[in-house]
Design a protein around this motif. Structure first.
Motif, mmCIF file in Angstrom:
data_model
loop_
_atom_site.group_PDB
_atom_site.id
_atom_site.type_symbol
_atom_site.label_atom_id
_atom_site.label_comp_id
_atom_site.label_asym_id
_atom_site.label_seq_id
_atom_site.Cartn_x
_atom_site.Cartn_y
_atom_site.Cartn_z
ATOM 1 N N TRP A 4 0.837 -1.205 0.000
ATOM 2 C CA TRP A 4 0.000 0.000 0.000
ATOM 3 C C TRP A 4 0.871 1.256 0.000
ATOM 4 O O TRP A 4 0.492 2.287 -0.561
ATOM 5 C CB TRP A 4 -0.978 -0.019 1.165
ATOM 6 C CG TRP A 4 -2.069 -1.016 0.927
ATOM 7 C CD1 TRP A 4 -2.127 -2.291 1.411
ATOM 8 C CD2 TRP A 4 -3.218 -0.848 0.102
ATOM 9 N NE1 TRP A 4 -3.255 -2.920 0.942
ATOM 10 C CE2 TRP A 4 -3.950 -2.060 0.145
ATOM 11 C CE3 TRP A 4 -3.719 0.191 -0.668
ATOM 12 C CZ2 TRP A 4 -5.134 -2.249 -0.553
ATOM 13 C CZ3 TRP A 4 -4.900 0.008 -1.355
ATOM 14 C CH2 TRP A 4 -5.592 -1.203 -1.302
ATOM 15 N N ILE A 54 -1.130 -6.645 -4.099
ATOM 16 C CA ILE A 54 -2.504 -6.138 -4.222
ATOM 17 C C ILE A 54 -3.068 -6.568 -5.577
ATOM 18 O O ILE A 54 -2.408 -6.401 -6.603
ATOM 19 C CB ILE A 54 -2.527 -4.603 -4.092
ATOM 20 C CG1 ILE A 54 -1.919 -4.168 -2.752
ATOM 21 C CG2 ILE A 54 -3.956 -4.071 -4.225
ATOM 22 C CD1 ILE A 54 -1.696 -2.678 -2.630
ATOM 23 N N LYS A 102 -10.374 -0.451 -0.395
ATOM 24 C CA LYS A 102 -9.308 -0.705 0.574
ATOM 25 C C LYS A 102 -9.843 -1.523 1.749
ATOM 26 O O LYS A 102 -9.193 -2.449 2.225
ATOM 27 C CB LYS A 102 -8.726 0.643 1.069
ATOM 28 C CG LYS A 102 -7.796 0.545 2.258
ATOM 29 C CD LYS A 102 -6.521 -0.195 1.953
ATOM 30 C CE LYS A 102 -5.513 -0.110 3.071
ATOM 31 N NZ LYS A 102 -5.405 -1.281 3.896
ATOM 32 N N THR A 103 -11.058 -1.213 2.179
ATOM 33 C CA THR A 103 -11.647 -1.907 3.319
ATOM 34 C C THR A 103 -11.881 -3.379 3.032
ATOM 35 O O THR A 103 -11.627 -4.239 3.888
ATOM 36 C CB THR A 103 -12.982 -1.242 3.721
ATOM 37 O OG1 THR A 103 -12.705 0.129 4.053
ATOM 38 C CG2 THR A 103 -13.620 -1.926 4.896
ATOM 39 N N ILE A 104 -12.337 -3.701 1.827
ATOM 40 C CA ILE A 104 -12.651 -5.099 1.521
ATOM 41 C C ILE A 104 -11.460 -5.894 1.018
ATOM 42 O O ILE A 104 -11.542 -7.106 0.876
ATOM 43 C CB ILE A 104 -13.812 -5.203 0.514
ATOM 44 C CG1 ILE A 104 -13.426 -4.638 -0.850
ATOM 45 C CG2 ILE A 104 -15.073 -4.569 1.051
ATOM 46 C CD1 ILE A 104 -14.393 -4.964 -1.955
ATOM 47 N N SER A 105 -10.336 -5.205 0.746
ATOM 48 C CA SER A 105 -9.156 -5.900 0.250
ATOM 49 C C SER A 105 -8.463 -6.627 1.398
ATOM 50 O O SER A 105 -8.212 -6.066 2.448
ATOM 51 C CB SER A 105 -8.182 -4.904 -0.400
ATOM 52 O OG SER A 105 -7.020 -5.581 -0.788
ATOM 53 N N ASN A 106 -8.128 -7.887 1.170
ATOM 54 C CA ASN A 106 -7.427 -8.686 2.179
ATOM 55 C C ASN A 106 -5.931 -8.708 1.936
ATOM 56 O O ASN A 106 -5.217 -9.451 2.601
ATOM 57 C CB ASN A 106 -7.960 -10.119 2.167
ATOM 58 C CG ASN A 106 -9.396 -10.176 2.594
ATOM 59 O OD1 ASN A 106 -9.840 -9.384 3.415
ATOM 60 N ND2 ASN A 106 -10.149 -11.114 2.044
ATOM 61 N N ASN A 107 -5.465 -7.959 0.941
ATOM 62 C CA ASN A 107 -4.054 -8.038 0.564
ATOM 63 C C ASN A 107 -3.294 -6.803 1.050
ATOM 64 O O ASN A 107 -3.841 -5.725 1.104
ATOM 65 C CB ASN A 107 -3.914 -8.161 -0.943
ATOM 66 C CG ASN A 107 -4.625 -9.384 -1.445
ATOM 67 O OD1 ASN A 107 -5.775 -9.307 -1.838
ATOM 68 N ND2 ASN A 107 -3.964 -10.516 -1.407
#
Length: 108
Positions: A4, A54, A102-107
């Motif tokens: 990120w 990502i 960004k909130t739902i990304s697990n990476n």
């Protein structure tokens, strides 16, 4: 988390490149032309580094969305571009979409 960071660097560089395009005067000012091309290249390099972790669907949406919002805000603040209520709503929608991704990304 470093992925990120690479993405944030890529966004900042993309914004600098886009603003430099305005000052390049259609690529007639070689200083801003070189600056634009250089920082765009570095932006893509940094974007490629974040893509190791990502997913491309999230990274590209965040990169383009935040870059677009940042350039729009810079245009309003520094280049006296008009700000309308609808423009504000749509900018908030872009930022909200990026926050959601960004909130739902697990990476990263």
């Amino acid at each position: 988390m470093i992925a990120w960071g690479y993405l944030l660097v890529a966004i900042c560089l993309e914004v600098v490149g886009t603003v430099s395009l305005k000052f390049s005067n259609g690529f007639s000012d070689w200083r801003f032309t070189v600056l634009s091309l250089t920082v765009y290249g570095l932006s893509f390099w940094s974007l490629s580094l974040c893509l190791r972790v990502i997913p491309i669907s999230v990274a590209y949406a965040v990169w383009s969305g935040l870059g677009t919002a940042a350039v729009a805000i810079i245009g309003i603040m520094f280049f006296k571009e008009p700000m309308t209520a609808l423009k504000g709503v749509f900018l908030l929608m872009i930022i909200g979409g990026v926050a959601g991704l960004k909130t739902i990304s697990n990476n990263g």
